[in-house]
Write a protein that holds these residues in place. Sequence first.
Motif, PDB file in Angstrom:
ATOM      1  N   CYS A  69       0.824  -1.198   0.000  1.00 60.38           N
ATOM      2  CA  CYS A  69       0.000   0.000   0.000  1.00 60.38           C
ATOM      3  C   CYS A  69       0.864   1.255   0.000  1.00 60.38           C
ATOM      4  CB  CYS A  69      -0.914  -0.003   1.225  1.00 60.38           C
ATOM      5  SG  CYS A  69      -2.197  -1.255   1.103  1.00 60.38           S
ATOM      6  N   GLY A  70       2.179   1.067   0.050  1.00 59.45           N
ATOM      7  CA  GLY A  70       3.078   2.215   0.088  1.00 59.45           C
ATOM      8  C   GLY A  70       3.188   2.762   1.499  1.00 59.45           C
ATOM      9  N   LYS A  71       4.279   3.468   1.726  1.00 55.73           N
ATOM     10  CA  LYS A  71       4.470   4.023   3.070  1.00 55.73           C
ATOM     11  C   LYS A  71       4.653   5.510   2.943  1.00 55.73           C
ATOM     12  CE  LYS A  71       6.700  -0.105   4.887  1.00 55.73           C
ATOM     13  NZ  LYS A  71       6.976  -0.712   3.549  1.00 55.73           N
ATOM     14  N   GLY A  72       3.614   6.237   3.289  1.00 50.71           N
ATOM     15  CA  GLY A  72       3.667   7.698   3.273  1.00 50.71           C
ATOM     16  C   GLY A  72       4.269   8.208   1.988  1.00 50.71           C
ATOM     17  N   ASN A  73       5.320   8.998   2.073  1.00 53.39           N
ATOM     18  CA  ASN A  73       5.912   9.474   0.837  1.00 53.39           C
ATOM     19  C   ASN A  73       7.239   8.773   0.526  1.00 53.39           C
ATOM     20  OD1 ASN A  73       7.257  10.761   2.858  1.00 53.39           O
ATOM     21  ND2 ASN A  73       6.542  12.834   2.317  1.00 53.39           N
ATOM     22  N   THR A  74       7.512   7.637   1.198  1.00 52.68           N
ATOM     23  CA  THR A  74       8.750   6.904   0.908  1.00 52.68           C
ATOM     24  C   THR A  74       8.554   5.853  -0.182  1.00 52.68           C
ATOM     25  OG1 THR A  74       8.290   5.362   2.695  1.00 52.68           O
ATOM     26  CG2 THR A  74       9.723   7.231   3.214  1.00 52.68           C
ATOM     27  N   SER A  75       7.396   5.220  -0.241  1.00 52.38           N
ATOM     28  CA  SER A  75       7.148   4.282  -1.342  1.00 52.38           C
ATOM     29  C   SER A  75       5.688   4.360  -1.782  1.00 52.38           C
ATOM     30  CB  SER A  75       7.506   2.851  -0.935  1.00 52.38           C
ATOM     31  OG  SER A  75       6.542   2.344  -0.046  1.00 52.38           O
ATOM     32  N   HIS A  76       5.466   3.962  -3.022  1.00 51.78           N
ATOM     33  CA  HIS A  76       4.146   4.084  -3.611  1.00 51.78           C
ATOM     34  C   HIS A  76       3.387   2.767  -3.538  1.00 51.78           C
ATOM     35  CE1 HIS A  76       4.865   8.062  -5.034  1.00 51.78           C
ATOM     36  NE2 HIS A  76       5.934   7.707  -5.734  1.00 51.78           N
ATOM     37  N   PRO A  77       2.070   2.817  -3.636  1.00 52.07           N
ATOM     38  CA  PRO A  77       1.305   1.569  -3.697  1.00 52.07           C
ATOM     39  C   PRO A  77       1.635   0.807  -4.983  1.00 52.07           C
ATOM     40  CG  PRO A  77      -0.147   3.438  -3.286  1.00 52.07           C
ATOM     41  CD  PRO A  77       1.179   3.998  -3.649  1.00 52.07           C
TER      42      PRO A  77
END
Length: 415
Positions: A69-77
């Motif tokens: 689902c991604g983590k905040g602005n560190t990785s995308h879904p």
Amino acid sequence: MARGLLAAAALLGFLQASSSFEVKDPSGKVCIIADLTVAFSVEYKISGKKEFVQFFLPQNASVASQSSCGKGNTSHPVLVLDFGAGHSLSLNFSESADKYQVEEFVFHYNLSDATLFPNSTAGDVKTVSHKSIIQAQMGTKYRCINSKHINMKNVNVTFSNVTLEAYLTNGTLSVNKTECAEDMISTTTIVPTTPKHTTQVPTPAPTPTSSPSNPAVGKYNVTGPNGTCILAYMGLQLNITYPKKDGKMGLDLLNFLPPNTTSSGKCDNSFALLNLTFEKAKVVFHFALNASAEKFFLQGVSVRTTLPPEAKNPSFEASNSSMSELRASVGNSYKCSSEENLQVTDQALLNVFNVQIQIFKIDGDKFGPVEECQLDENNMLIPIIVGAALAGLVLIVLIAYLIGRKRSHAGYQTI
Ligand SMILES: *[C@@H]1O[C@H](CO)[C@@H](O)[C@H](O)[C@H]1NC(C)=O
Ligand SMILES: *[C@@H]1O[C@H](CO)[C@@H](O)[C@H](O)[C@H]1NC(C)=O
Ligand SMILES: *[C@@H]1O[C@H](CO)[C@@H](O)[C@H](O)[C@H]1NC(C)=O
Ligand SMILES: *[C@@H]1O[C@H](CO)[C@@H](O)[C@H](O)[C@H]1NC(C)=O
Ligand SMILES: *[C@@H]1O[C@H](CO)[C@@H](O)[C@H](O)[C@H]1NC(C)=O
Ligand SMILES: *[C@@H]1O[C@H](CO)[C@@H](O)[C@H](O)[C@H]1NC(C)=O
Ligand SMILES: *[C@@H]1O[C@H](CO)[C@@H](O)[C@H](O)[C@H]1NC(C)=O
Ligand SMILES: *[C@@H]1O[C@H](CO)[C@@H](O)[C@H](O)[C@H]1NC(C)=O
Ligand SMILES: *[C@@H]1O[C@H](CO)[C@@H](O)[C@H](O)[C@H]1NC(C)=O
Ligand SMILES: *[C@@H]1O[C@H](CO)[C@@H](O)[C@H](O)[C@H]1NC(C)=O
Ligand SMILES: *[C@@H]1O[C@H](CO)[C@@H](O)[C@H](O)[C@H]1NC(C)=O
Ligand SMILES: *[C@@H]1O[C@H](CO)[C@@H](O)[C@H](O)[C@H]1NC(C)=O
């Protein structure tokens, strides 16, 4: 069997229906839902020669663990779907302002998989990718019924019947949707920049193109490695309900005219295909063998046709691969004089008339012993019941007469 199905699906090119996939975050909250049909066409080499294969994203593709689902602005879904022997399709999402998009999709395919790529010279895993294919308003689901073709080096991918949403807050698809441009075209052509207050477009509803009479019985046969492997007599009628551009529903009834119907097909030990084409309509029957029960049966039907121009989407496709119809023991023939309505999807009915059919083992190119369908047996039951009732009545009268005679006889004796 499963292999046969996959091969059949690949061969038919359109047996596969769309499938739904979900990505959840570690707490179990759903953040991506995707329901889509994906068709692949891949070019590969067999000892220097070009070979093309077509296949679908199978319904049993699995949501891979790399999905997130991604983590905040560190990785995308990201949604990663694994299928077959080492193939995968990834959709990488991103958001910007009030929109989200599939920023990139990546397809890995494994040429050493002989099921999909028989005799491939190369055996490595190839990767192709494409940027930004889908964009939707945040808080809406993306919907695109029409096909979207993406051509890449050696691979063409076609997405169709897509419903997806990322950045879900509620765990369910939003009610509001972003329609793709392809789907809008058919709607906007009939609503030419009219102000919003005209809710209903008053176009007269054209009458459905109907031929209400029953279709004539056609005779079709397919020859396999051991002689005739499909022998079928039947009348065929397609019944398709479809949305029209004016928002109303249309009905397309099409009778197959036997002299103008071309047939082809093929057989294997455990599956058989009968392919019937009439004008713009094409029906593919997929028969399977239940080896343990020694029975053949209709396992799947695919329908493809062109609907009248007033249809919202004139190219129509439907398939059902989990049927169990026209069943009989191998060596026997299945027969039904009653009309049978084979449900392909909610939109498509295939009506079969006066069918007699036999698959796999056909001695002397003639039908074997008949196994009558339940409908016919039920119809037969009525004359049988009436007959039985009449016979019973005769019997009762006879018994009454005999008893009467005996009584009067006995009467004489006592005197
Ligand atoms: C998916 O289905 C295909 C045939 O339809 C089968 O060969 C394969 O084993 C299935 N894979 C999984 C993971 O169930
Ligand atoms: C079915 O028949 C059509 C037309 O004859 C042909 O183009 C198509 O390749 C056939 N498909 C199969 C699976 O035999
Ligand atoms: C589109 O997908 C939905 C849901 O999977 C399915 O019910 C429907 O039949 C599909 N429509 C077409 C035209 O394939
Ligand atoms: C992809 O489509 C293009 C044009 O539509 C065609 O020339 C090419 O052969 C296709 N490639 C594959 C792998 O199907
Ligand atoms: C995004 O990154 C910035 C720093 O680059 C950080 O201050 C902010 O809290 C992050 N936002 C979220 C939602 O994680
Ligand atoms: C693969 O090779 C085998 C044996 O050489 C051959 O029978 C078969 O037709 C080939 N398949 C394809 C798709 O070329
Ligand atoms: C969440 O979904 C339910 C339906 O499942 C809907 O009634 C509700 O309005 C949704 N809430 C939000 C905030 O979207
Ligand atoms: C859907 O869109 C309409 C109009 O833009 C808006 O009024 C409504 O609140 C939206 N519904 C949801 C559930 O977001
Ligand atoms: C069907 O049977 C006829 C007569 O036996 C034969 O001429 C024809 O080739 C057969 N067709 C197929 C497709 O096997
Ligand atoms: C065609 O399908 C529609 C909808 O399923 C149904 O109402 C209608 O009776 C069908 N007509 C025939 C002739 O099968
Ligand atoms: C059927 O085929 C015949 C001869 O090929 C042609 O004259 C006729 O118009 C066709 N009928 C239909 C309904 O396609
Ligand atoms: C053809 O017949 C042979 C010998 O009876 C059998 O082994 C084989 O499975 C049959 N093939 C098909 C496709 O029915």
